[in-house]
Each structure stands twice: as structure tokens, then as C-alpha cells.
Scaffold this motif. Structure first.
Motif: not given
Lengths: 380, 257
Positions: B175, B215, B223
Motif C-alpha cells: 500500500q 486501506a 493497493p
């Protein structure tokens, strides 16, 4: 400017003698910058002043304005400055014009700092004239009911002669261009509005006003820097207002074609009011030849988009919101531009932004068109 | 007349120079496949620039190459040439060229392209970015902010928001890499980022904050998908942030006369 001539060709005049009178404001005159004979007087259609040329003669003497020596209050100082031709030293904003005779400024900015590259230092210009400068500041305080800002740099040493007054506000200005321009100091400290004009005046002119009110003599010279890539050397000269730029440069020019610019990039022949910089550039001013294709490409996408970078932010000194203001000016969105502080600015304030972004057409020209339009709407 | 250098094409070339480390890292890790993909995006985007130059006399810009690189790195994979070309065409034409070219657009064309392809082809897999691409973000940001073509306040706002979010709950490494690459390629575009100092900080913080929120709460989100969605929403709200910042500036300005 529409004028009446007070002298005729061939007449002998003293330095500082009134030679032209404004038709709109009869109390405002222009005076002879040098003593001598009137060589040529060219007044165009509609009595618009085109040019007036003098043959210099050192024996002509200087004109003494008796009324100036006895001026002691706001009204008489105003009348003396108008009658002595010193009124054109004040520039009124918004719109960047010579102030009207009865106009009451909301504030006056005295520029004892000039951050333009190559500009003559105001500290040199008023060196040794501290008393006259203090007298001039006192006179400015009588011309306005508002504050008088004394914008100075580090080179300017605050002298004991500075009059004590709670309306006189010294302001230290940073060395980086464009912080030493009156427009940005105005935008930061006291924005100009159509119903509350703000004047700016150079420190050297303030010293000239001070001397004028003591002696009654119109200042003879102005400190001017002559520089540029088309010259063999740069020089700092004291010359008369309205000097011929070719005369200032001819003995130090490099061979080849050149152009003479005055102030912040206008081509001119004479040193106008407010101009203290002469730049000589090599090369001709003709545009390069273009074919139809490049012409179409360049014509269709004007004004060129201006990309907001750190360079643009620096060009506005971090004082005004650079990208929104540049976009508003390029889009001719007068309402937004006024809200973002455009009324305090003139062409010279945007010259740096024009230079760094290579804006085409120039932001300064678009700003001039915009504030002229605003002035017409205000007058209507 | 003497002219400065900070015109549109200089800025576009400096942006390309800034993302060069990232482009090189990506090409080294993705090999021939990446080269073909980059060539394809360059040809399609370049063709549209050429068409707009001939039909509307709109000068082409090196920013088109920047947009093509961003699309090649971040767009969903395994689309097939025709859907991919359609997506690039939509983004480049409707996101940039229809507004008059780079400098007049309101949202980054690459963001539009990638969001369009992501929403339109929901089953297409999103790229997994290699770890070294995350490191190449650092020199890119350094070059871009040193030359002043990338607004450092946006970067600062993003870093602050991501750091604050990581304190709440640690973000996965993938991420962070995706957020960094999208920051360099899409969010730091000087044209479509906010243009006032406060607005830029808020723009970066909004982007970083949205990445953290997505997230933590979007369990099916990939991501890159999360970072693109955050970039799109942040870019759309940039004018609003600018407007708020300008009103705050006006309220604090001296009002006289």
C-alpha cells in the motif's frame, strides 16, 4: 496628456520654469528639466503632448518658485508641488496614473528600496541629502491623513533626521526581487482601492520635494543606472529627467544593432517619469519570420497556459496567490483578480512573472488592459 | 526580448527528468513486457496529440509522455489492445486535450484513464508494484521538489497524513509503495494539484488520509486501486481546497479604505 504651451519655440527658459500646462487640471504644470532655448515643441492632434526638446545652455540659470519656500500646510504644499511640476513624481494606484490635483491618498509609500536587478540604490541617491529627505517626508505627512510607509532596505541607514510621527511607518523590505517593488509592498500592507487610492514615490524624489520646499528650486537630476549586454560597461549617472536614452549610451555601446529599453522593458527614446533604469540589448526587435504552420500553432493556443511552479510563486514574492492571480489575469476575470489583489499592481510588478514564465501574451499587458477596463467602468 | 525558462515545455521536461529514476526502475523490473506496454501507451497518446495539433492547432506537449508512463505503470493488466487503446483515448482526449492541452486540464488525464479502465473492467487484475519501485520514488520527489516543478507542500501533506495513519494502524508495504508511486506520477502534477500554499498542504493531506481510510476499510481494494481512487477524489476536490484557502487568505488580508 492634453497640454497648453506656455512658451514658444526659440524662447529662452530657465531650469524649472513652467513650460506646459495641463488642460484638464490647469493648476498642474510641467517644467523645463534644463535651462536653455526651446528647440522644438511638438504638440499633436487634440493638443496631446508629443515632445518638447531644449538646447541646453548652462548660463540660463534656475527658476525660483517663491511660493514653495513659504508653503507650510497641506493646501499650500499641494499647490506648490503642482506649480513646480513635481506632482508627476507621485504615482496613484489603482490604475497607475499621475494623481489628480485634489486626490486625497489613503496612504503614501516612499520607496527607499528597489530590488530590481541593476536598479540604482536609493541609499546612494539620497546619501548626503538626509535633511531634505526628512523635510520631504514631513511634507508627505501633510498631503495625506493616512499612514506614510517608508519601505527601506538594509543599505538605507535610518537617520536621526527622520521626523517622529506615529503616521510614519518604517518597513524593512527583503532583498529578493520583487519584494522591493511598491506594488507588492502595497498589496502586503495597504491595498489600493478605487475609492481609496494609494500613492507611491521614490525616496530620491522625496528628497527633491524637501529641497524644493526649502530652496524653491526644482531638482535638476535623477540617479539612473545604464546597463545591459549591448554596452561595454555599466554606469550610474545623474542625468536630467527626460534625457535622451541614446545620449546616455552612445559612448559605451558595442558595435552592432541594439535596442534601448527603459524601466521594466518598454522600448523608448526618452527617460520618462518614474524611470530610473536604462537597458541596452543587442539585436533587432523584428519578430523572426514564421511560416503558416507555426503561425497557426502559435496563434491558436494563446494565452499560453502558465504552469504553477515554485518559480511562479517566487515571482509574486509569496505575497499574493501566484497561480490563481495569474490565471485570473490570463482569463481576463477582473472580479477574481481584484479580489486577489490585482488593483495594487502595475505592469512593472508583473515583469518578473512575465520573464520567468515566458508568458505569451505578457501578463503585464493583460493586467494593463484589465485595469484600464476597470478604470473605464469606475468612471462611467 | 530576453525570456525566462519556466514555460510549459520546460516544466514538462523537468517532470520527465524527475520521474526518470522511477521509469528506469520499472522498466528494469518489468522487462520486455513493460517496454511494449510503454511503447503502446506512448503511441496512442502521441497519436491523439498529433490529431489535436493538426485539427485544432494545439501544440503537443512532452507532458503526454509523462501521462503515457503513468498509464503504463499503473493501469490494470491483461486488457487486450483495443480496450486499452479505448481507455487511453478517453482519458487523454476527455481529460486533457478537449480542455486545450496540458496546463488547462482540471484532472490528470492518466488518473482519468486508469480510473476509467479500473471501473470499466472490474475483473482485470491490478499491477503488483515491485519493492524497488517504492525506493525510486524518493529520488523522483527529490528532483521534482528541488527544481520546484512538484509542489513540496503536497508531498509534505501526504507524508504527514500517511505517518498519522500508520500510527493508527500499520499500512501494508504494498500500500505504501502504491501510494508513493501514485503520489509522484499523478498527485504531484503541478497543473492539477491545488495551487495555494494552504490548499497544497490540504490536498496532500486529503490524498494521504483517503489512502489510509480506504486501506483500513475497503477489504476488496487492491493497493494501486486504493491509491488511484484516493488520487482521483483528491484531484476533484483540489479547486474546493484552493477556494477555501483563498477565502482564508482574503479574510486575513488588511482591509482598508
Amino acid at each position: 496628456m492634453r497640454v497648453d504651451a506656455l512658451v514658444s519655440e526659440g524662447e529662452r527658459v530657465e531650469q524649472g520654469q513652467p513650460v506646459l500646462r495641463s488642460r484638464r487640471h490647469p493648476q498642474m504644470v510641467l517644467v523645463a528639466p534644463v535651462g536653455g532655448d526651446v528647440a522644438a515643441l511638438d504638440i499633436g492632434p487634440g493638443r496631446r503632448l508629443s515632445s518638447i526638446v531644449f538646447f541646453h545652455d548652462g548660463k540660463a540659470g534656475r527658476h525660483v518658485h517663491e511660493a514653495a519656500r513659504s508653503a507650510d500646510d497641506g493646501g499650500t504644499i499641494r499647490a506648490a508641488l503642482l506649480a513646480g511640476g513635481l506632482w508627476t513624481m507621485f504615482r496613484s494606484r489603482p490604475f497607475g496614473r499621475i494623481a489628480a490635483p485634489q486626490e486625497m491618498p489613503a496612504a503614501i509609500f516612499v520607496m527607499a528600496a528597489d530590488s530590481r536587478p541593476g536598479a540604482p540604490s536609493p541609499a546612494i541617491a539620497i546619501n548626503g541629502r538626509e535633511e531634505a529627505f526628512a523635510r520631504g517626508l514631513a511634507a508627505l505627512l501633510q498631503l495625506t491623513n493616512g499612514p506614510v510607509y517608508l519601505c527601506h532596505d538594509k543599505a538605507y541607514a535610518a537617520t536621526g533626521a527622520t521626523p517622529r510621527d506615529d503616521r510614519l511607518r518604517p518597513a524593512l523590505v527583503g532583498p529578493a526581487h520583487p519584494h522591493g517593488l511598491a506594488g507588492f509592498q502595497m498589496a502586503l500592507r495597504h491595498p489600493a482601492l478605487p475609492n481609496a487610492p494609494v500613492w507611491d514615490v521614490h525616496a530620491e524624489d522625496v528628497a527633491g520635494i524637501g529641497a524644493f520646499l526649502v530652496e524653491g528650486l526644482v531638482p535638476q537630476t535623477r540617479l539612473v543606472s545604464v546597463a545591459g549586454p549591448a554596452l561595454r560597461e555599466a554606469r550610474l549617472v545623474r542625468c536630467q529627467p527626460g534625457a535622451d536614452l541614446r545620449g546616455l549610451c552612445y559612448d559605451i555601446l558595442k558595435p552592432g544593432p541594439h535596442r534601448l529599453l527603459v524601466g521594466c522593458g518598454q522600448e523608448a527614446r526618452w527617460l520618462g517619469p518614474w524611470h530610473r533604469q536604462v537597458t541596452a540589448l543587442a539585436g533587432r526587435s523584428e519578430a523572426p519570420r514564421r511560416n503558416w504552420f507555426s503561425k497557426a500553432l502559435k496563434g491558436a493556443s494563446r494565452p499560453m497556459p502558465i504552469i504553477p511552479t515554485a518559480a511562479l510563486d517566487h515571482a509574486f514574492g509569496g505575497i499574493l496567490p501566484a497561480a490563481p492571480l495569474a490565471r485570473a489575469i490570463a482569463a481576463n476575470d477582473a472580479e477574481t483578480a481584484v479580489q486577489l489583489g490585482a488593483l495594487s499592481l502595475l505592469e512593472e510588478d508583473l515583469a518578473l512573472a512575465d520573464f520567468v514564465t515566458a508568458a505569451s501574451p505578457r501578463l503585464s499587458r493583460m493586467l494593463r488592459a484589465m485595469i484600464d477596463q476597470i478604470a473605464r467602468e469606475e468612471a462611467a | 526580448m530576453m525570456r525566462g525558462i519556466w514555460d510549459r515545455e520546460t516544466v514538462a521536461l523537468l517532470m520527465l527528468a524527475a520521474v526518470f529514476p522511477l521509469a528506469l526502475t520499472w522498466l528494469l523490473s518489468s522487462g520486455l513486457e513493460g517496454l511494449v506496454r510503454l511503447g503502446f501507451t506512448l503511441v496512442v497518446a502521441g497519436a491523439w496529440h498529433l490529431i489535436f495539433m493538426l485539427a485544432r492547432a494545439q501544440p503537443p506537449s512532452f507532458a503526454g509522455a509523462l501521462c503515457a508512463l503513468a498509464i503504463a505503470v499503473l493501469a490494470p493488466l491483461e486488457l487486450g489492445p483495443i480496450p486499452f487503446a479505448l481507455g487511453i483515448s478517453f482519458g487523454v482526449v476527455m481529460g486533457e486535450l478537449a480542455f486545450g492541452g496540458w496546463g488547462r486540464n482540471i484532472v490528470n488525464p492518466a488518473t482519468i484513464t486508469i480510473a476509467f479502465l479500473g471501473f470499466g473492467f472490474a475483473s482485470a487484475p491490478w499491477p503488483q508494484l515491485p519493492v524497488q519501485l517504492g525506493w525510486s520514488v524518493l529520488p523522483a520527489i527529490l528532483i521534482g521538489t528541488l527544481f520546484g516543478v512538484m509542489p513540496w507542500r503536497v508531498v509534505a501533506g501526504t507524508v504527514i497524513a500517511l505517518a498519522a495513519g500508520s500510527m493508527l494502524a500499520p499500512l501494508p508495504q504494498q500500500q505504501l509503495i502504491a501510494a508513493g508511486v501514485v503520489l509522484v506520477l499523478l498527485v504531484c502534477d503541478p497543473v492539477t494539484a491545488a495551487a495555494t500554499p494552504l490548499g497544497r498542504l490540504a490536498h496532500g493531506a486529503l490524498y494521504g488520509g483517503l489512502v489510509v481510510i480506504f486501506a483500513l476499510n475497503w477489504s476488496a481494494g487492491q493497493p494501486v486501486q486504493i491509491a488511484i481512487s484516493a488520487a482521483l477524489l483528491a484531484a476533484l476536490s483540489a479547486p474546493l481546497l484552493d477556494d477555501i484557502a483563498l477565502r482564508i487568505w482574503q479574510a486575513r488580508r488588511p482591509r482598508l479604505g
